[in-house]
Design a protein around this motif. Structure first.
Motif, short mmCIF file in Angstrom:
data_model
loop_
_atom_site.label_atom_id
_atom_site.label_comp_id
_atom_site.label_asym_id
_atom_site.label_seq_id
_atom_site.Cartn_x
_atom_site.Cartn_y
_atom_site.Cartn_z
N GLU A 100 0.82 3.16 -0.43
CA GLU A 100 0.22 2.67 -1.54
C GLU A 100 -0.77 1.49 -1.07
N TYR A 101 -0.56 0.81 0.00
CA TYR A 101 -1.64 -0.18 0.46
C TYR A 101 -2.83 0.44 1.08
N ASP A 102 -2.58 1.49 1.74
CA ASP A 102 -3.85 2.14 2.40
C ASP A 102 -4.63 2.70 1.11
N GLN A 103 -3.86 3.30 0.01
CA GLN A 103 -4.85 3.74 -0.93
C GLN A 103 -5.60 2.89 -1.54
N ALA A 104 -4.80 1.34 -1.89
CA ALA A 104 -5.44 0.37 -2.49
C ALA A 104 -6.70 0.04 -1.61
N VAL A 105 -6.54 0.02 -0.38
CA VAL A 105 -7.80 -0.53 0.36
C VAL A 105 -8.84 0.68 0.39
N ALA A 106 -8.51 1.79 0.32
CA ALA A 106 -9.47 3.00 0.41
C ALA A 106 -10.19 2.69 -0.96
N ASN A 107 -9.67 2.70 -2.08
CA ASN A 107 -10.13 2.33 -3.29
C ASN A 107 -11.26 1.15 -3.38
#
Length: 434
Positions: A100-107
């Motif tokens: 979830e954190y990696d996805q938030a960083v990508a966004n």
């Protein structure tokens, strides 16, 4: 009808009884005075104490909860360890929260790219709108696109921060120094976090210093206030400023080697019990005092003074009254009602009802009757009370210096271990009353 033999037997027994009753009286042997042992009441300098039942509580207690839900990955401590603040305790499986954190960083990176594109478009349109190459409406749309992209970046960054917090919650650290309990959740079990009913993982209690709470009755509080008023001193002195030393006795009668110091008193009395809660703080480096233990608290109630002393064994009880027997000049026992003070070793302070040098019966009380003669078979000498422990004397309190400008402030009682721990006769600790 009764048989003739039974009637004859009853008649014979009745005649025998009448003959005995009409005969000369039987004389009983004279009653001898009871044998007793006496000792003369002594006067010595003592310090009176008030004793209370208290209980030990940790200065700090922390319940360790899971803040996020997941499966327990590892437990990083051994049950019952001493832990330091910041020490790793648990790890919850971080795989879901890492994703979830990696996805938030990508966004966040995506919206930053859109923001850069919107800024570039706005810069180009800013040159074109002046020459009339683009309409004002198109220029306004490019300005709005920049603002929208900027807001999207900030929202994505905030979401990434939130996801990072959840990821960090997968590792749980000790909040304080102290003794940790056993783990309540082992590896592989699901734990629940957040609002509602989070999972309790373990508890930590601080070790040293520790607190001892006890309830002081209203009469002791009034006595102190009256003494202060009589000396024309301020009665409103916080307990923390009085630096009152206390002695702690454990359940087995062992005297704790270090003194505590009163540092807190409740701001009101309990109307149901007529008591006020008082707290003392005491060093506990050796962990002799564990949270939840019941102890006896001894507090000095005055400065050293002379008082009449008798052995505890010489004191009798009649309901709420206390008394001793004194042998007068005629050899008769006279009952004296007395008012008791504090216990001094095997002796007891007598506040009223007895004078120094009077012969007090210390052994053989059961057969003694008031005003009746006694046979003194032995005379003994009373033991002196234990020496006064200077550490327990109450210091000069704030306000006393105002009465005597030359008076030096009292030194705070030391909580360091004494060179030779003071010992005392073992006494049972009373259970707490609910």
């Amino acid at each position: 009808m009764r048989p003739a033999s039974l009637t004859s037997s009853l008649s014979t027994s009745l005649l025998i009884l009448l003959a005995i009753g009409c005969g000369p009286g039987i004389e009983l042997p004279p009653t001898l005075p009871p044998e007793v042992t006496t000792a003369k009441a002594i006067k010595r300098e003592v310090v009176e104490f008030d004793e209370y039942t208290g209980h030990v509580e940790a200065e700090q207690t922390v319940d360790v909860y899971a803040k996020i839900s997941g499966y327990m990955d590892t437990v990083e401590f051994t049950d019952g360890d001493l832990v330091k603040a910041g020490e790793l305790l648990f790890k919850i499986d971080p795989s879901t929260y890492q994703a979830e954190y990696d996805q938030a960083v990508a966004n966040t990176n995506l919206y930053k790219s859109k923001y850069e594109l919107a800024k570039t478009t706005l810069a180009r349109n800013d040159k074109l709108v002046g020459s009339g190459a683009i309409s004002q409406e198109l220029y306004d749309q490019s300005v709005a696109a920049v603002n929208e992209a900027d807001a999207a970046v900030k929202a994505a960054e905030a979401d990434a921060v939130a996801k990072k917090v959840n990821l960090d919650y997968c590792t749980i650290y000790a909040a304080i120094d102290g003794r940790i309990d056993r783990t309540y959740v082992t590896k592989g079990n699901l734990v629940h976090g957040g609002a509602g009913s989070p999972t309790l993982l373990t508890t930590i209690v601080s070790v040293s210093p520790t607190y001892v709470y006890f309830d002081v009755d209203e009469r002791a509080l009034l006595k102190f206030t009256e003494e202060r008023v009589a000396k024309q001193l301020s009665r409103h002195v916080p307990l923390r400023d009085r630096k009152i030393p206390v002695q702690i006795t454990l359940a087995d009668g062992t005297v704790y080697p270090q003194l505590g110091v009163v540092d807190f008193g409740s701001n009101q009395l309990d109307a149901g019990t007529g008591t006020i809660t008082v707290r003392a703080v005491v060093a506990n480096a050796d962990e002799m005092l564990a949270p939840g233990m019941f102890v006896r608290i001894k507090v000095t109630s005055n400065r050293p003074k002379e008082a009449i002393l008798v052995p505890e064994s010489s004191i009798g009880a009649d309901q709420s009254d206390r008394y001793v027997y004194v042998v007068d000049e005629k050899g008769d026992a006279q009952r004296r009602q007395v008012t008791l003070g504090s216990k001094q070793g095997k002796d007891r302070v007598i506040l009223t009802g007895l004078n120094e040098g009077e012969d007090v019966i210390v052994n053989g009380l059961l057969l003694v009757r008031p005003g009746k003669p006694v046979n003194v078979t032995d005379k003994t000498t009373m033991q002196d009370p234990p020496p006064i422990d200077e550490r327990l004397l109450p210091p000069e309190m704030p306000g006393d210096a105002a009465a005597d400008p030359k008076a030096e402030p009292a030194a705070e009682p030391s909580t360091e271990p004494a060179a030779e721990p003071m010992k005392e006769e073992k006494t049972d600790v009373e259970p707490a009353k609910s």
